[in-house]
Design an enzyme around this catalytic site. Structure first.
Site: not given
Ligand code: MEV
Length: 441
Positions: A86, A262, A278, A375
């Site tokens: 990513e 995430k 792992d 991004h």
């Molecule tokens: C994207 O890989 C991760 C985000 O969605 C985390 C978040 O929203 O805090 C940007």
């Protein structure tokens, strides 16, 4: 390389790939062989080695490895290898690490070091008698357990305790679960604890007269937590409060909490992959730990008081630096060397700091310009590639794309076409009179 943050990695991102490798050699002391493992030999693993790792091997799958820079963890500079597909994760972690570094860096510590093996008795006839028997024989059971892992015991680890848990079944009978608590030293410990649990099965059935069901480790390692903290004072009150508010959102709403977490895992999984650990086990453990109280919540906590933003990561991270793939995969070996890791605990602490940094980067963007702009800016090169740009066209498409309001694949294709048209030979009455920009293929 030096700058106002005194980071040994100041300017690293501006270097060419060859220069970056050279700086790894001089700063971290990687050998030419290590460098070749990273760059010349592609993903480092041979097909032969791969055949010993899994079944039905047909090939290898390469991923980019980047270095997250500027991390200062417990006063030590750490170059963190991240294997991830990513865009922007490595850049975001590095930017946060630089900010945190200016404010004193990360502090980390561990809480507990035991992993958990489970021995299940689906239905016990007399739960109280069962508990009594196990407790009365715990010394004997620990002896059997430790005889199963003599090398671990010789290294200072081993099984420390056996706990009895009684769970009510839907049919109102009682399920018993033994927790076998073991110090795995520098191993992740899955194989060790599984062996121990299976070795205890026979003696336990004999002693108790009850029947064992499953014997397997638990990935919910709440007996082995790692904490990372940081404090940031060069922050505006608006941003400080907004980041605190973002934690509240993640804690109140699991739909947000999942995405928030995430983002934290964006900082951790790439290190786990780079070191051959792992990552499914760590993911499962962290998420279930976050739901232990009955409601899913944030892995991190951010508070803003008296002009200071304070961040804290607290979660189970069971990783290993001996055994398993960590020592077989040549790139994993180089990754551990790069971070100067001797013990599993060092790796867990680095993961915690990286998770906190990654989360801060996401929240900082979300609370200010939004995530899309930054991004997508970094994603422009990927889009150029996906649009079919050749090597010499990528930076041209990327540059134009970054100035666009719409940073999409279809726009990248349009721009590529425009670039190609502009550099096509101009033909006048059958003669080529110009071929601007067509010097390379
Ligand atoms: C994207 O890989 C991760 C985000 O969605 C985390 C978040 O929203 O805090 C940007």
């Amino acid at each position: 390389m030096s700058g106002f943050t005194n980071s040994p990695f100041e300017g690293f991102s501006k270097l060419s790939l060859e220069q970056r490798l050279a700086s790894l050699q001089s700063f971290i002391g990687l050998t030419q062989e290590d460098i070749d493992t990273l760059s010349v030999h592609g993903c480092g693993l041979s097909l032969d080695q791969a055949e010993h790792l899994i079944e039905n091997v047909v090939g290898l799958f390469a991923m980019p490895m980047g270095i997250a820079t500027h991390f200062q963890i417990d006063g030590r500079d750490v170059a963190i290898p991240m294997v991830v597909e990513e865009t922007s994760i490595v850049a975001a972690a590095s930017a946060s690490a630089k900010w945190i570094r200016r404010n004193g860096g990360f502090k980390t510590r561990s809480h507990g070091k035991l992993i958990i093996g489970q021995i299940q008795f689906p239905t016990v006839k007399d739960p109280m008698a069962f508990e009594r028997i196990v407790n009365a024989n715990s010394g004997y059971l620990l002896e059997i357990a430790n005889e199963t892992v003599p090398n671990l015991v010789a290294r200072g680890g081993g099984v420390r305790e056996i706990q009895v848990r009684l769970l009510e079944r839907p049919d109102s009978d009682t399920m018993a679960v033994l927790h076998v608590l073991c110090d795995p030293c520098d191993a992740m410990g899955a194989n060790l604890i599984n062996q121990v649990c299976e070795a205890l099965k026979g003696p336990l059935e004999q002693l108790s007269g009850e029947k064992v069901g499953l014997c397997i480790l638990s990935n919910l390692v709440d007996t082995k937590l790692v904490e990372a903290t940081c404090e940031i004072s060069d922050i505006t009150p608006e941003l400080g409060h907004a980041i605190e508010e973002a934690t509240l959102f993640a804690n109140l709403d699991p739909y947000r909490g999942t995405t928030h977490n995430k983002g934290v895992m964006n900082g951790i999984d790439p290190i786990l992959i780079a070191t051959g650990n792992d990552w499914r086990a760590v993911e499962a453990g962290i998420h279930s730990y976050m739901a232990l109280g009955g409601r899913y919540h944030s892995i991190t906590e951010w508070t803003y008081t008296d002009g200071v933003l304070r961040g804290r990561f607290l979660a189970p991270i069971a990783v290993g630096v001996v055994g398993g793939v960590t020592r077989i995969h040549p790139t994993a070996r180089v990754s551990l060397k790069m971070m100067g890791i001797e013990h599993a605990d060092d790796l867990a602490r680095i993961c915690a700091a990286a998770g906190l940094a990654q989360n801060l980067a996401a929240l900082r963007a979300l609370c200010s310009e939004g995530i899309v702009r930054g991004h997508m800016r970094l994603h422009a090169a990927n889009l150029a590639l996906a649009a079919g740009a050749r090597k010499h066209e990528i930076s041209l498409v990327e540059e134009k794309l970054r100035q666009e309001a719409r940073i999409t694949l279809s726009r990248a294709k349009e721009l590529l076409e425009q670039i190609r048209l502009a550099s096509s030979p101009v033909v006048v009455a059958g003669n080529v009179v110009a071929a601007a920009g067509r010097s390379r293929e």
